[in-house]
Motif scaffolding. Structure first.
Motif, PDB file in Angstrom:
ATOM      1  N   GLU A   1       0.824  -1.210   0.000  1.00  8.48           N
ATOM      2  CA  GLU A   1       0.000   0.000   0.000  1.00  8.48           C
ATOM      3  C   GLU A   1       0.853   1.253   0.000  1.00  8.48           C
ATOM      4  OE1 GLU A   1      -3.834   0.271   2.169  1.00  8.48           O
ATOM      5  OE2 GLU A   1      -3.087  -1.505   3.213  1.00  8.48           O
TER       6      GLU A   1
ATOM      7  N   SER B   1       1.144   4.130  -3.050  1.00 10.08           N
ATOM      8  CA  SER B   1       0.759   5.504  -2.707  1.00 10.08           C
ATOM      9  C   SER B   1       1.861   6.519  -3.002  1.00 10.08           C
ATOM     10  CB  SER B   1       0.388   5.590  -1.220  1.00 10.08           C
ATOM     11  OG  SER B   1      -0.690   4.728  -0.920  1.00 10.08           O
TER      12      SER B   1
ATOM     13  N   PRO C   1       3.811   9.265  -4.831  1.00  3.99           N
ATOM     14  CA  PRO C   1       3.293  10.258  -5.786  1.00  3.99           C
ATOM     15  C   PRO C   1       3.690   9.954  -7.229  1.00  3.99           C
ATOM     16  CG  PRO C   1       4.216  11.347  -3.866  1.00  3.99           C
ATOM     17  CD  PRO C   1       4.570   9.896  -3.736  1.00  3.99           C
TER      18      PRO C   1
ATOM     19  N   VAL D   1      -1.300  14.452  -2.615  1.00  2.00           N
ATOM     20  CA  VAL D   1      -2.583  13.896  -2.138  1.00  2.00           C
ATOM     21  C   VAL D   1      -3.633  15.005  -2.239  1.00  2.00           C
ATOM     22  CG1 VAL D   1      -3.737  12.620  -0.294  1.00  2.00           C
ATOM     23  CG2 VAL D   1      -1.243  12.506  -0.495  1.00  2.00           C
TER      24      VAL D   1
ATOM     25  N   ALA E   1      -1.355   6.872   2.119  1.00  2.36           N
ATOM     26  CA  ALA E   1      -0.997   8.005   1.258  1.00  2.36           C
ATOM     27  C   ALA E   1       0.058   8.884   1.921  1.00  2.36           C
ATOM     28  CB  ALA E   1      -2.242   8.824   0.940  1.00  2.36           C
TER      29      ALA E   1
ATOM     30  N   VAL F   1       4.037   9.558   0.729  1.00  2.00           N
ATOM     31  CA  VAL F   1       4.598  10.893   0.488  1.00  2.00           C
ATOM     32  C   VAL F   1       5.842  11.125   1.334  1.00  2.00           C
ATOM     33  CG1 VAL F   1       4.182  13.364   0.755  1.00  2.00           C
ATOM     34  CG2 VAL F   1       2.404  11.900  -0.202  1.00  2.00           C
TER      35      VAL F   1
END
Length: 323
Positions: free
Chosen positions: A51, A55, A57, A231, A279, A283
């Motif tokens: 995951e 996530s 970018p 995000v 997310a 990042v």
């Protein structure tokens, strides 16, 4: 001769004790860093590495903004040392990037020690003048950082732009109060003892304050834009909340591995600020990897390639009169 022998033995004894203390401090620092890495690895493992990696970018705007964020501080400092030492940016920028690496991965202000040694080889100015420039820049940078951080935190707190758990908000209020007292004390002391603490002219000091304030505000704006681009589903209030955490952590002196501490804290409060955990992890992990990668590439390149050709910068004598 007996006194001399005793003095020599005493010197060697003190030197050995200091060496043991340095090794002990270095060992403790290493343990702290390893502990932070293990803690973050466990956090990311609980989220799920799959995951996290999905996530990361994808938009190129995130990476363009990060490039600006990475170069903002050394570019600003290159302007500062052009003002102080009449040293062109193309000559000072490589040294300032290496200075950044030393300060972030060794000890706070070890980069300034490197910059002084570089300047002695590369800038045709007296050693005393070089030291005064670095010392004044440190004082102005730290004071401006403290005051800007205090103003930003006060604005976010009292503007209702921080969405954190009540416990953390209370802690932030304590930090803001402490920063206000410390910042006010620094300003008052600076005004009272300016001529003793600082060697630069008033106009030069005003220019330094303005440049450092511009640098700090620019970094914060780029940081929030970078997060928001990565995000876009999260609200601006979420990113301002994360910014408040970064402001506090970045102003804690002698804190090892600030990026790891910030990442761990950010993941802990992701639910409170309204950003999906995978997310946010993607990042922050991407930013950490990019920083280490760029630091490695630039440090290795400028360690083997000297853009200055080994010649000293010829300085206009008027610079000495302005200091």
């Amino acid at each position: 001769s007996m006194l001399l022998g005793h003095g020599v033995r005493r010197f060697h004894h003190d030197h050995k004790v200091a060496g043991k203390m340095d090794r002990l401090a270095g060992g403790l620092l290493g343990v702290v860093k390893v502990g932070l890495v293990v803690y973050l690895a466990r956090q990311l493992g609980e989220i799920g590495w799959g995951e996290v990696f999905t996530s990361i970018p994808r938009t190129p705007w995130f990476y363009l903004l990060y490039a600006g964020f990475y170069l903002c501080a050394p570019l600003c400092e290159s302007v500062i040392f052009r003002l102080l030492w009449d040293c062109p940016a193309r000559r000072s920028l490589p040294a300032l990037i290496k200075k950044r690496v030393y300060s972030r991965y060794l000890l706070d202000y070890s980069g300034e020690a490197y910059l002084y040694l570089w300047a002695r080889r590369s800038v045709d100015l007296p050693d005393r003048y070089l030291l005064h420039g670095i010392k004044d820049n440190i004082i102005i940078s730290s004071s401006t950082s403290l005051l800007i951080g205090m103003v930003v935190l006060l604005g976010l707190l009292y503007g209702g732009q921080i969405a954190l758990p009540e416990r953390l908000l209370q802690q932030d209020a304590v930090y803001v109060a402490a920063a206000a007292v410390a910042g006010g004390s620094v300003v008052l002391l600076g005004i009272r003892f300016r001529r003793r603490l600082l060697s630069l002219s008033r106009s030069a000091l005003v220019s330094l304050v303005g440049l450092h304030a511009l640098r700090l505000v620019g970094l914060m704006v780029l940081q929030v834009m970078m997060w928001a681009t990565a995000v876009p589903s999260a609200s601006l209030k979420s990113w301002l909340s994360l910014l408040s955490i970064e402001v506090v952590i970045s102003r804690i002196p002698f804190l090892p591995s600030r990026d790891f501490v910030f990442m761990g804290t950010g993941l802990e409060v992701s639910g409170g600020i309204g950003v999906a955990l995978p997310a946010l992890a993607g990042v922050l992990l991407t930013i950490s990897v990019l920083e280490k990668l760029l630091n490695l590439v630039f440090f290795a390149f400028f360690s083997f390639v000297r853009p200055d050709g080994g010649e000293k910068v010829e300085v206009d004598p008027a610079v000495l009169d302005e200091g």
